[in-house]
Scaffold this active site. Structure first.
Site, short mmCIF file in Angstrom:
data_model
loop_
_atom_site.label_atom_id
_atom_site.label_comp_id
_atom_site.label_asym_id
_atom_site.label_seq_id
_atom_site.Cartn_x
_atom_site.Cartn_y
_atom_site.Cartn_z
N LYS A 173 0.85 -1.19 0.00
CA LYS A 173 0.00 0.00 0.00
C LYS A 173 0.88 1.24 0.00
O LYS A 173 1.43 1.64 1.03
CB LYS A 173 -0.91 0.05 1.24
CG LYS A 173 -1.96 1.16 1.16
CD LYS A 173 -2.50 1.55 2.51
CE LYS A 173 -1.80 2.74 3.10
NZ LYS A 173 -1.91 3.99 2.29
N GLU A 250 9.15 2.27 11.42
CA GLU A 250 10.07 3.39 11.27
C GLU A 250 9.24 4.66 11.35
O GLU A 250 8.34 4.87 10.53
CB GLU A 250 10.84 3.31 9.96
CG GLU A 250 11.92 2.25 9.93
CD GLU A 250 13.02 2.46 10.96
OE1 GLU A 250 13.21 3.63 11.40
OE2 GLU A 250 13.66 1.48 11.34
N CYS A 284 12.84 12.01 7.61
CA CYS A 284 12.84 11.66 9.04
C CYS A 284 14.23 11.79 9.63
O CYS A 284 14.39 11.86 10.85
CB CYS A 284 12.29 10.27 9.24
SG CYS A 284 13.12 8.98 8.30
N GLU A 383 8.45 16.81 15.83
CA GLU A 383 8.89 16.74 14.44
C GLU A 383 8.01 17.64 13.57
O GLU A 383 6.78 17.48 13.54
CB GLU A 383 8.82 15.30 13.93
CG GLU A 383 9.39 15.14 12.53
CD GLU A 383 9.44 13.68 12.09
OE1 GLU A 383 10.44 13.30 11.46
OE2 GLU A 383 8.47 12.95 12.36
#
Length: 482
Positions: A173, A250, A284, A383
């Site tokens: 996906k 992750e 990231c 973040e």
């Protein structure tokens, strides 16, 4: 009229139950493509196809898997300029970055083609007389893969390639926001000679396609890259499912770059610019916290600000552009919210942060630099995932190290120094999965493990030979020769 690109289930291209529109963030008038959306029933069909194909593929020869993966690699690399242009057009990376990402995807498939030939076991003596012990690895089964929008071909590659290499079957996906690169990769995979059902593509929302993968008992494992919030939900769902699923997460990062007084100033500035702002900061592993010691602080801020003024922000496909647009309106709104939050908290917006107008309508944001920040501010804790970095002043190396480790994340970190003593100490004591010395925090070779600790990652590492820890299960077998 643009043809709607289909999903791939059980060896056939099939229509969906809706359509996802893929919009160019450099030019919102440009429709990159339309992609069929899978519903729950189609996702279940893809899982059933993967389950049916698993026994034969799990027992396929290393040569068969090598041939398929090598063929995929060859086509990706042969088409890297074309696919890189598609990637830059749909995600907003600059064209050189897009081509580089595609090349990495090709290299990943080539690496795992070789790994298919290198999977070996162990044979030893038992503590019981006359017995032989064999330790081997076997594929885990059907693997559901949920990938993010910021690396739309490299991250799918480093999940799909090892899964196929070790004999698993796949339901993939891709991110609904940027399905083009994932679809193009899927087309290449379907031409590799793998049997029907071994690989399946289902484009759709996390609430439908992703949730079906999490709930279905025939999915043995989930590999996910995305937000911390979603990652935690996936972990909970995998633990509560019956049977429990193996999972690999992750997630986010709030990566520090420490700059010491003895650093080469030019090197430190280039490392900071690359790590903080390239790929529009949408990595990231981006350096969002710049922790700078007092003796170099003012010179570093001045030099970095001057360097930022020379960065070109424009259409990702234009030559000479350093930074492309933010990926979409939602991400741009988030970036702007954090710019306000930082100023409200008392940080100084030293440069940038302005919305920009270009020849075509797009999500253009000037890279932003905060100074006078501290590690308790939200801009230093959360973040942002955009071209925003904050400078935090430290008294000395010891305080800089403490600040760098004072975070719930632990993906990547870096240090700029000319001291072997400090470089060695930092590598040993940084609480991150990946540490860089005089290099940007973003950028890891394709043949070594990728991942972090604390809130950034959970489970086995991705990439390199360490990927086998997630995509295989260990079997111990005893033989009594008689």
């Amino acid at each position: 009229m643009t043809a709607i690109l289909k999903n791939f289930i059980g060896g056939e291209w099939v229509d969906g139950s809706g359509v996802t529109k893929n919009i160019n963030p450099s030019n919102t008038n440009d429709l990159v493509g339309e992609y069929a959306k899978a519903d729950k029933a189609q996702t279940e069909k893809a899982i059933a196809a993967a389950k049916a194909a698993f026994p034969a593929w799990a027992r396929s020869t290393p040569q068969e898997r090598y041939d398929a993966l090598n063929k995929i690699s060859a086509e990706i690399l042969a088409r890297k300029e074309e696919l890189g242009r598609l990637l830059a057009r749909e995600e907003g990376k600059t064209l050189p970055e897009g081509i580089g990402e595609v090349a990495r995807a090709g290299q990943i498939f080539a690496f795992f083609a070789g790994e298919a030939l290198r999977l070996i076991g162990e044979k030893g003596a038992s503590v019981r007389p006359g017995l032989e012990v064999e330790i081997t690895r076997e594929p885990v089964g059907v693997v559901g893969m949920i990938t993010p929008w910021n690396f739309p071909i490299a991250i799918p590659a480093w999940k799909i390639a090892p899964a196929l290499c070790y004999g698993n079957t796949v339901v993939f996906k891709p991110a609904e926001l940027v399905p083009g690169s994932g679809h193009a990769l899927s087309e290449i995979i379907t031409r590799s000679g793998i049997p029907a059902g071994v690989f399946n593509l289902v484009v759709g929302s996390g609430s439908v396609v992703g949730q079906t993968l999490l709930e279905h008992p025939d999915v043995a494992a989930i590999s996910f890259t995305g937000s911390v919030q979603t990652g935690r939900k996936i972990a909970q769902a995998c633990v509560l499912s019956n049977p429990m699923k193996k999972f690999q997460l992750e997630m986010g990062g709030k990566n520090p770059l420490v700059v010491l007084d003895d650093a080469d100033l030019k090197t430190a500035v280039e490392v900071a610019v690359n790590g903080s702002y390239f790929s529009t900061g949408q990595r990231c592993t981006a350096s969002s916290r710049l922790i700078v010691t007092e003796g170099i602080h003012d010179r570093f801020v001045a030099a970095l600000t001057e360097r930022m003024k020379g960065l070109s922000v424009d259409d990702a496909l234009k030559a000479g552009v350093h930074i492309g647009p933010v990926v979409d309106q939602s991400q741009l709104d988030q970036d702007l919210r954090y710019l306000k939050i930082g100023q409200d908290e008392g940080a100084k917006l030293a440069w940038g942060g302005e919305l920009l107008n270009r020849e075509t309508p797009g999500y253009y944001l000037q890279p932003a630099l905060f100074t006078e920040a501290n590690n308790n501010m939200r801009i230093a804790r959360e973040e942002i995932f955009g071209p925003v970095a904050a400078v935090i002043r430290a008294k000395n190396y010891e305080e800089a190290l403490a600040i760098s480790n004072d975070t719930e994340f632990g993906l990547a970190s870096g240090i700029c120094t000319s001291s072997l003593k400090y470089a060695s100490h930092y590598k040993r004591n940084s609480e991150a999965g990946m540490v860089m010395v005089n290099l940007p925090t973003a950028g890891v070779d394709y043949h070594v493990p990728f991942g972090g600790r604390k809130g950034s990652s959970y489970g086995a590492r991705e990439q390199g030979s360490y990927a086998r820890e997630f995509y295989t299960t260990v079997k111990t077998a005893y033989t009594y020769p008689g």
